[in-house]
Structure formats: structure tokens, C-alpha cells
Motif scaffolding. Structure first.
Motif, mmCIF file in Angstrom:
data_model
loop_
_atom_site.group_PDB
_atom_site.id
_atom_site.type_symbol
_atom_site.label_atom_id
_atom_site.label_comp_id
_atom_site.label_asym_id
_atom_site.label_seq_id
_atom_site.Cartn_x
_atom_site.Cartn_y
_atom_site.Cartn_z
ATOM 1 N N LEU A 30 -2.539 6.988 8.786
ATOM 2 C CA LEU A 30 -3.646 6.155 8.304
ATOM 3 C C LEU A 30 -4.797 6.282 9.276
ATOM 4 O O LEU A 30 -4.610 6.170 10.490
ATOM 5 C CB LEU A 30 -3.211 4.688 8.214
ATOM 6 C CG LEU A 30 -4.346 3.648 8.050
ATOM 7 C CD1 LEU A 30 -5.093 3.835 6.742
ATOM 8 C CD2 LEU A 30 -3.803 2.225 8.179
ATOM 9 N N TRP A 31 -5.990 6.537 8.756
ATOM 10 C CA TRP A 31 -7.171 6.514 9.617
ATOM 11 C C TRP A 31 -8.392 6.115 8.805
ATOM 12 O O TRP A 31 -8.460 6.314 7.587
ATOM 13 C CB TRP A 31 -7.401 7.858 10.321
ATOM 14 C CG TRP A 31 -7.764 9.013 9.425
ATOM 15 C CD1 TRP A 31 -6.913 9.913 8.866
ATOM 16 C CD2 TRP A 31 -9.081 9.376 8.994
ATOM 17 N NE1 TRP A 31 -7.606 10.821 8.116
ATOM 18 C CE2 TRP A 31 -8.937 10.522 8.176
ATOM 19 C CE3 TRP A 31 -10.350 8.858 9.222
ATOM 20 C CZ2 TRP A 31 -10.032 11.150 7.575
ATOM 21 C CZ3 TRP A 31 -11.444 9.481 8.627
ATOM 22 C CH2 TRP A 31 -11.280 10.624 7.808
ATOM 23 N N VAL A 32 -9.355 5.510 9.501
ATOM 24 C CA VAL A 32 -10.615 5.092 8.890
ATOM 25 C C VAL A 32 -11.758 5.415 9.856
ATOM 26 O O VAL A 32 -11.533 5.601 11.055
ATOM 27 C CB VAL A 32 -10.622 3.581 8.574
ATOM 28 C CG1 VAL A 32 -9.594 3.242 7.510
ATOM 29 C CG2 VAL A 32 -10.387 2.755 9.836
ATOM 30 N N PRO A 33 -12.992 5.494 9.362
ATOM 31 C CA PRO A 33 -14.133 5.697 10.256
ATOM 32 C C PRO A 33 -14.326 4.488 11.171
ATOM 33 O O PRO A 33 -13.942 3.361 10.834
ATOM 34 C CB PRO A 33 -15.318 5.844 9.294
ATOM 35 C CG PRO A 33 -14.713 6.139 7.962
ATOM 36 C CD PRO A 33 -13.392 5.454 7.950
ATOM 37 N N ILE B 188 0.401 -7.008 1.052
ATOM 38 C CA ILE B 188 1.450 -6.908 2.062
ATOM 39 C C ILE B 188 0.796 -6.797 3.430
ATOM 40 O O ILE B 188 -0.027 -5.905 3.657
ATOM 41 C CB ILE B 188 2.346 -5.681 1.823
ATOM 42 C CG1 ILE B 188 2.999 -5.763 0.438
ATOM 43 C CG2 ILE B 188 3.412 -5.571 2.906
ATOM 44 C CD1 ILE B 188 3.772 -4.505 0.059
ATOM 45 N N THR B 189 1.139 -7.695 4.339
ATOM 46 C CA THR B 189 0.556 -7.696 5.673
ATOM 47 C C THR B 189 1.496 -7.005 6.651
ATOM 48 O O THR B 189 2.603 -7.478 6.914
ATOM 49 C CB THR B 189 0.275 -9.132 6.142
ATOM 50 O OG1 THR B 189 -0.632 -9.762 5.219
ATOM 51 C CG2 THR B 189 -0.349 -9.132 7.531
ATOM 52 N N VAL B 190 1.072 -5.867 7.157
ATOM 53 C CA VAL B 190 1.856 -5.088 8.108
ATOM 54 C C VAL B 190 1.300 -5.338 9.506
ATOM 55 O O VAL B 190 0.141 -5.028 9.784
ATOM 56 C CB VAL B 190 1.787 -3.582 7.780
ATOM 57 C CG1 VAL B 190 2.651 -2.788 8.751
ATOM 58 C CG2 VAL B 190 2.211 -3.326 6.339
ATOM 59 N N LYS B 191 2.113 -5.914 10.368
ATOM 60 C CA LYS B 191 1.660 -6.226 11.717
ATOM 61 C C LYS B 191 1.874 -5.040 12.655
ATOM 62 O O LYS B 191 2.791 -4.249 12.482
ATOM 63 C CB LYS B 191 2.391 -7.459 12.254
ATOM 64 C CG LYS B 191 2.089 -8.731 11.471
ATOM 65 C CD LYS B 191 2.801 -9.932 12.066
ATOM 66 C CE LYS B 191 2.447 -11.201 11.303
ATOM 67 N NZ LYS B 191 3.149 -12.387 11.868
ATOM 68 N N ASP B 192 1.003 -4.950 13.636
ATOM 69 C CA ASP B 192 1.120 -3.944 14.700
ATOM 70 C C ASP B 192 1.213 -2.522 14.145
ATOM 71 O O ASP B 192 2.021 -1.709 14.592
ATOM 72 C CB ASP B 192 2.334 -4.236 15.586
ATOM 73 C CG ASP B 192 2.208 -5.577 16.301
ATOM 74 O OD1 ASP B 192 1.096 -5.903 16.732
ATOM 75 O OD2 ASP B 192 3.226 -6.285 16.399
ATOM 76 N N GLN B 193 0.376 -2.236 13.177
ATOM 77 C CA GLN B 193 0.339 -0.899 12.606
ATOM 78 C C GLN B 193 -0.551 0.011 13.461
ATOM 79 O O GLN B 193 -1.694 -0.314 13.757
ATOM 80 C CB GLN B 193 -0.200 -0.928 11.166
ATOM 81 C CG GLN B 193 -0.371 0.442 10.536
ATOM 82 C CD GLN B 193 0.945 1.173 10.361
ATOM 83 O OE1 GLN B 193 1.916 0.605 9.847
ATOM 84 N NE2 GLN B 193 1.000 2.428 10.783
ATOM 85 N N ILE B 194 -0.007 1.162 13.843
ATOM 86 C CA ILE B 194 -0.806 2.150 14.564
ATOM 87 C C ILE B 194 -1.594 2.971 13.550
ATOM 88 O O ILE B 194 -1.028 3.450 12.561
ATOM 89 C CB ILE B 194 0.086 3.068 15.413
ATOM 90 C CG1 ILE B 194 0.887 2.254 16.430
ATOM 91 C CG2 ILE B 194 -0.746 4.126 16.129
ATOM 92 C CD1 ILE B 194 1.888 3.072 17.227
ATOM 93 N N PHE B 195 -2.878 3.119 13.797
ATOM 94 C CA PHE B 195 -3.726 3.873 12.881
ATOM 95 C C PHE B 195 -4.811 4.580 13.684
ATOM 96 O O PHE B 195 -4.958 4.358 14.900
ATOM 97 C CB PHE B 195 -4.345 2.953 11.822
ATOM 98 C CG PHE B 195 -5.340 1.960 12.367
ATOM 99 C CD1 PHE B 195 -6.704 2.144 12.190
ATOM 100 C CD2 PHE B 195 -4.908 0.830 13.061
ATOM 101 C CE1 PHE B 195 -7.620 1.234 12.687
ATOM 102 C CE2 PHE B 195 -5.817 -0.093 13.564
ATOM 103 C CZ PHE B 195 -7.179 0.110 13.382
ATOM 104 N N GLY B 196 -5.565 5.428 13.039
ATOM 105 C CA GLY B 196 -6.611 6.169 13.717
ATOM 106 C C GLY B 196 -7.988 5.617 13.398
ATOM 107 O O GLY B 196 -8.246 5.179 12.274
ATOM 108 N N VAL B 197 -8.858 5.619 14.396
ATOM 109 C CA VAL B 197 -10.279 5.304 14.185
ATOM 110 C C VAL B 197 -11.058 6.562 14.562
ATOM 111 O O VAL B 197 -10.938 7.075 15.661
ATOM 112 C CB VAL B 197 -10.737 4.088 15.014
ATOM 113 C CG1 VAL B 197 -10.148 2.810 14.453
ATOM 114 C CG2 VAL B 197 -10.353 4.230 16.485
ATOM 115 N N SER B 198 -11.822 7.078 13.618
ATOM 116 C CA SER B 198 -12.485 8.353 13.854
ATOM 117 C C SER B 198 -13.747 8.180 14.695
ATOM 118 O O SER B 198 -14.459 7.186 14.590
ATOM 119 C CB SER B 198 -12.844 9.021 12.525
ATOM 120 O OG SER B 198 -13.870 8.312 11.863
#
Length: 379
Positions: free
Chosen positions: A94-97, A150-160
Motif C-alpha cells: 500500500l502506498w499513497v502520495p 475495517i480499521t487496521v491498526k499499525d499498518q505499514i505503508f509507503g508515502v511517496s
């Protein structure tokens, strides 16, 4: 009265086990560029390689997004910041700007601001994902992610912090991968895997319905199967690799004649690819069998008046036949009619992608625990 209240309560509780997220069917980046007369120039600068997402170099997964069409909305952070996301069964991150990205692509999309989230934490690793038409770079982060309620806690994701120019033309802000952790960049636990581990879904599977017509109606359902979206029996096919959603394909045939994948091959069910993609020569053979010729963009075109008489194409998967009619594999637009069969560009080692052209015909169920894909005729 009490009896009916108990039944009603049970039905409400049951419905809460399944979490839906509606998908919007938008215009693909490729189609948008064609309409502006820019696709040919764009392809020369950024070669279109639909198979690139299935090649890995080290820990960096590769993907190609020139044909994305379906996307939904998620939120990240506290309070939540919303993003349109492409749900991609052909990748895992998962990643977002982010607000730290000054690329023109970022400026045209919603950007995540870490300073506005009270639950945000920086990760320890940089992130780099190579795309078939460019790349994104950034950093890993940790925060609360909400998908379909659905609330997912402590999810690792990318920020571009940088994004390739082709993202300028994309409708989604980012990507949410739904494949396995084994192919995730930096070994990040994917969002759905966290849903399962945190016991947020009733079953360790999700299902995808892509509507054939109209902008609305498509959805991803986490934790269950919606029998309103299919008819007949579900055919369960074992995975040959728990990396992508990869299965055995026995052959591709037209009018009983094998036209591709003779002797068997591997195929991936991928929501992140619009077309059915295969090796160049075999795709050329399929297009020839249905009466297509190549246009200036390298696409296989047909006479729109011939659709009614064109043959079905049969994909035999683990001994089971799945037919795709011409009405499904032909795309009609103001510019004419093209087939939904795309060349791999000479890479991919014989691997096939069964993308949205196929998934629109077959309701798809992805069982992450049992390592099976279920397919049933869509309605």
C-alpha cells in the motif's frame, strides 16, 4: 415480537461480517492519452510493458499501471485522510502520495500529511518500487488504515516522495496490493493479511466483482462471498505459487482448436491489468483467429459489425473451461473496436495475465489461507 427482534439482530450481525468497498470504473490512462493524441509519443518515452509487474529484482516488486480502471476510497490516519486507491491483486504494498512529494503526479492527487495524524509513525526503511513505465520512491510509515469500514491498526505503508510522470494521467492516488507478503517490498505485511491476523474479517478471503457496464456496481468484499454476483457453482482452483494469485492454465482454445498455451502454462488473476496478456506470438495467433489486425498503436482492431459472429475464447484452468465471448473481449469506443488481448512485450517467461477482461466474466474469490482461487460466472 421478541423472536423477530432476535432474528433481525442476527441478520445485522451477519451482514457486519462482510465489508464491502464499492469500486468506480474509470477511464484508463491509456485511453485518456489516446483521446488527446498523446499515447504514441508517451509509449516511445515510456514503453508499455504489461508483464513488468511480475518480475522482481531483489525486494522491489514491479508493476505497470497504464491500464488501471477500477478504484475505490480508503482513509489513513487520525483524523482520517481519504484517498482513491486501485485494489491490485498483482502486487502487495500500500502506498499513497505525500506532501513531501513535488513530482507533478503528486501535485495532481491527494497527498498524505503525516503532521495531521496523531497516530502516525515513521518507519525505518526507504521504499522504492519500479514500474513498467517508471517508478516511485519514498519512505515506509505506520498508521491506522480504514478500508470498507475495517480499521487496521499499525499498518505499514509507503508515502511517496517522487513518482513517475505516467501517474499524471491516473485517476487513483495510490495502490493497495492484495497479493502475498512474499512479494511485498521490504517484506511489509499487506493490508488484507493484517485484517486476517487482527481477526477483523470472518473468513481469510476476499472476493471481487467487476461490473460489465456502467461506472458503478463493482466491489471488493472482504471476509466473504456475495452470491448475488454469480450464478452456478464456484470452481476452486489451487494456486501453483503463493506469491501472486498464480494458477495452472492448460490451454487457450477457439472453436475446439488450441491457439495458445499448448502443453500448459502459468496464469495470474490480476485486477490491476485491464487486458488478457500473454506471449507475443501466441497473442498474435489469438488475434488472427478472431479476425483482428494491428492499428497505429499496436492494438488489435476488428470491425465492430462483426462482434456478433466472432468466436468465444476458452481458457482451460486446471481442467475446467472458462469461456469469454466476443462481447467481453472486444472494447467498443468512438475510435473503433479493439480486442482485449495484449502482448507481453517479450518478457514474462510465458506467464499470462488474466486481467479485467476475464474477471468481468467471472466472479473471483481469493482464499489467502487455503491458497485457492474460486471462479463463478458473473451476473
Amino acid at each position: 415480537m421478541v423472536k423477530w427482534l432476535i432474528v433481525l439482530s442476527a441478520l445485522v450481525a451477519f451482514s457486519e461480517c462482510f465489508k464491502r468497498i464499492p469500486l468506480i470504473r474509470g477511464k484508463s490512462a491509456r485511453r485518456g492519452l489516446q483521446e488527446k493524441g498523446l499515447w504514441e509519443e508517451y509509449r516511445m518515452k515510456f514503453p508499455y510493458r504489461p508483464m513488468a509487474k511480475f518480475i522482481q529484482t531483489g525486494s522491489e516488486a514491479m508493476t505497470n499501471d497504464a491500464d488501471l480502471e477500477y478504484y475505490g476510497v480508503i482513509s489513513i490516519g487520525t483524523p482520517p485522510q481519504s484517498f482513491t486507491i486501485m485494489f491490485d491483486t498483482g502486487s502487495s504494498n500500500l502506498w499513497v502520495p505525500s506532501v513531501y512529494c513535488s513530482s507533478s503526479a503528486c501535485e495532481k492527487h491527494n497527498r498524505f500529511d503525516p503532521s495531521k495524524s496523531s497516530t502516525f509513525k515513521w518507519g525505518s526503511e526507504p521504499l522504492s518500487i519500479q514500474y513498467g513505465t517508471g517508478s516511485m520512491t519514498g519512505y515506509l510509515a505506520v498508521d491506522t488504515v480504514e478500508v470498507a469500514g475495517i480499521t487496521v491498526k499499525d499498518q505499514i505503508f509507503g508515502v511517496s516522495t517522487t513518482e513517475a510522470p505516467f501517474m499524471d494521467t491516473m485517476k487513483p492516488d495510490g495502490i493497495l496490493g492484495l497479493a502475498f507478503q512474499s512479494i511485498a517490498s521490504d517484506d511489509v505485511t499487506p493490508v488484507f493479511s493484517n485484517m486476517v491476523q487482527q481477526k477483523l474479517v470472518e473468513q481469510p478471503l476476499f472476493s471481487v466483482y467487476l461490473s460489465r457496464d456502467g461506472e458503478h456496481g463493482s466491489e471488493v468484499l472482504f471476509g466473504g462471498v456475495d452470491d448475488n454476483h454469480y450464478t452456478g457453482q464456484i470452481t476452486w482452483i489451487p494456486l501453483t505459487s503463493a506469491t501472486y494469485w498464480q494458477i495452472k492454465m492448460d490451454r487457450v482454445s477457439i472453436n475446439g482448436q488450441t491457439v495458445a498455451c499448448s502443453g500448459g502454462c502459468q496464469a495470474i488473476i490480476d485486477t490491476g491489468t485491464s487486458l488478457i496478456v500473454g506471449p507475443n506470438q501466441e497473442i498474435n495467433n489469438m488475434n488472427s483467429w478472431v479476425g483482428a489486425s494491428s492499428n497505429q498503436y499496436g492494438e488489435a482492431t476488428v470491425n465492430c459489425q462483426n462482434i456478433g459472429s466472432m468466436p468465444e475464447v476458452t481458457f482451460t484452468l486446471n481442467g475446467h473451461d472458462f469461456n469469454v465471448p466476443a462481447s467481453a473481449y472486444i472494447t467498443q469506443s468512438y475510435y473503433g473496436c479493439t480486442t482485449g488481448f495484449g502482448q507481453s512485450g517479450g518478457i514474462g517467461s510465458g506467464l499470462w495475465i488474466l486481467g479485467d477482461v476475464f474477471i468481468r466474466e467471472y466472479y473471483s474469490i481469493f482464499d489467502m489461507e487455503a491458497h485457492y482461487i474460486g471462479l463463478a460466472k458473473s451476473v
